[in-house]
Design an enzyme around this catalytic site. Structure first.
Site, PDB file in Angstrom:
ATOM      1  N   GLU A 291      49.366  32.270  34.114  1.00 53.85           N
ATOM      2  CA  GLU A 291      48.853  30.923  33.887  1.00 53.85           C
ATOM      3  C   GLU A 291      49.934  29.985  33.351  1.00 53.85           C
ATOM      4  OE1 GLU A 291      46.015  29.283  34.456  1.00 53.85           O
ATOM      5  OE2 GLU A 291      45.015  30.976  35.434  1.00 53.85           O
TER       6      GLU A 291
ATOM      7  N   HIS B 190      45.222  37.481  39.212  1.00 56.55           N
ATOM      8  CA  HIS B 190      46.460  36.914  38.667  1.00 56.55           C
ATOM      9  C   HIS B 190      47.657  37.840  38.916  1.00 56.55           C
ATOM     10  CE1 HIS B 190      43.678  34.327  36.402  1.00 56.55           C
ATOM     11  NE2 HIS B 190      44.714  33.566  36.086  1.00 56.55           N
TER      12      HIS B 190
ATOM     13  N   CYS C  26      43.122  42.401  39.085  1.00 61.14           N
ATOM     14  CA  CYS C  26      42.956  41.018  38.625  1.00 61.14           C
ATOM     15  C   CYS C  26      43.740  40.147  39.596  1.00 61.14           C
ATOM     16  CB  CYS C  26      43.481  40.856  37.199  1.00 61.14           C
ATOM     17  SG  CYS C  26      43.525  39.124  36.629  1.00 61.14           S
TER      18      CYS C  26
ATOM     19  N   ASP D 203      37.299  31.361  40.256  1.00 54.41           N
ATOM     20  CA  ASP D 203      38.137  32.118  39.334  1.00 54.41           C
ATOM     21  C   ASP D 203      38.198  31.342  38.025  1.00 54.41           C
ATOM     22  OD1 ASP D 203      39.923  34.207  38.492  1.00 54.41           O
ATOM     23  OD2 ASP D 203      41.614  32.859  38.835  1.00 54.41           O
ATOM     24  N   SER D 204      38.756  31.975  36.991  1.00 52.18           N
ATOM     25  CA  SER D 204      38.916  31.295  35.713  1.00 52.18           C
ATOM     26  C   SER D 204      40.128  30.363  35.722  1.00 52.18           C
ATOM     27  CB  SER D 204      39.076  32.318  34.587  1.00 52.18           C
ATOM     28  OG  SER D 204      40.235  33.109  34.798  1.00 52.18           O
TER      29      SER D 204
ATOM     30  N   CYS E 122      37.836  36.639  41.392  1.00 50.09           N
ATOM     31  CA  CYS E 122      38.014  37.001  39.983  1.00 50.09           C
ATOM     32  C   CYS E 122      37.337  38.347  39.757  1.00 50.09           C
ATOM     33  CB  CYS E 122      37.381  35.939  39.081  1.00 50.09           C
ATOM     34  SG  CYS E 122      37.385  36.356  37.322  1.00 50.09           S
TER      35      CYS E 122
END
Length: 268
Positions: A141, A175, A173, A7-8, A69
């Site tokens: 984040e 997140h 997503c 993932d980022s 992701c």
């Protein structure tokens, strides 16, 4: 068993935690925080990043790869049928989890722009509305999951869905599940789909052993990433290591260990 995820940033932890609860294994998780966010970059750029990371995981000899992701996964659709290492698509999982006819989808700019969710769901006869909610990524984040500011942002992104009256909302997503409680409250009587639940169902037949351990490879600041792990209460044994971008870029040569490139080129 050694399992790879990527993932980022910390979004993929929403997938990792559910996998660990289902399948004890040695996990290798790449968090490309130095080049985050992914959702605002071009598809070609993210495809390059994704191939590098999968090459890195292939060199680590992982036995399965999970795209934690959606943005990365959207750039790898042409490779899905050519992976030599079992590859689990988070987007395909989200599509498979859908049960009703009217579906809303939120994701990053690039995931929504790719149209994969919309295309695959409409191919199953569903009516689909989608909208990017890029700011959700930044909020998560930062480790901000509750509060008036978060509620205002979530309401702003979801309000346009009301006229459509969706029966389901796909969190496109990884997140976004960190904001699931607020999303569910604001989308009352709408089924909230976290594709990670379907991913877990896909591997429920596998048998793991021992105690899970996670190797995190972080391209950005490892200390900052570890602070985020502690903030979200990640309770499993782990080790955080720094991964230089220059080193990661060299691993793209191992992508062919994970994917039959000739098969992809032949289909093009």
């Amino acid at each position: 068993m050694t399992i790879g995820l990527f993932d980022s940033g910390i979004g993929g932890l929403s997938v990792l935690k559910k996998l660990i609860e289902t399948l004890p294994a040695h996990y290798v998780y790449v968090a490309d925080t130095m080049r985050a966010p992914y959702g605002t970059k071009t598809s070609d750029t993210i495809e390059v990043f994704s191939r590098e990371i999968i090459g890195f995981l292939a060199e680590k000899k992982v036995e399965r790869i999970f795209a934690a992701c959606n943005t990365s996964d959207s750039t790898l659709v042409k490779y899905r049928g050519a992976f030599k290492i079992p590859y689990h698509s988070i987007i395909q999982a989200g599509v498979n989890a859908s049960k009703y006819d009217r579906v809303a989808v939120i994701g990053t700019h690039m995931t929504v722009q790719s149209g994969l969710y919309k295309h695959d769901l409409e191919a199953r006869g569903k009516k689909v509305i989608q909208r990017p909610a890029q700011l959700f990524v930044s909020i998560v984040e930062e480790g901000i999951f509750y509060g008036n500011m978060v509620e205002a942002v979530v309401k702003f992104y979801l309000e346009p869905f009301r006229k459509f009256k969706p029966q389901e909302l796909i969190l496109g997503c990884t997140h976004f599940p960190f904001l699931k409680d607020i999303i569910a409250r604001l989308m009352d009587n709408v089924r909230i789909i976290d594709p990670a639940d379907e991913i877990v169902r896909e591997v429920s037949h596998l048998v793991g052993s021992g105690r899970s351990f996670v190797e995190f490879y972080v391209t950005g600041n490892p200390e900052e990433f570890e602070r985020k792990l502690k903030k979200i209460g990640f309770k499993y044994p782990y080790q955080v290591k720094h991964l230089e971008i220059a080193e990661l870029e060299q691993k793209v040569v191992y992508f062919e260990r994970a994917c039959d490139i000739d098969r992809v080129l032949g289909s093009g």
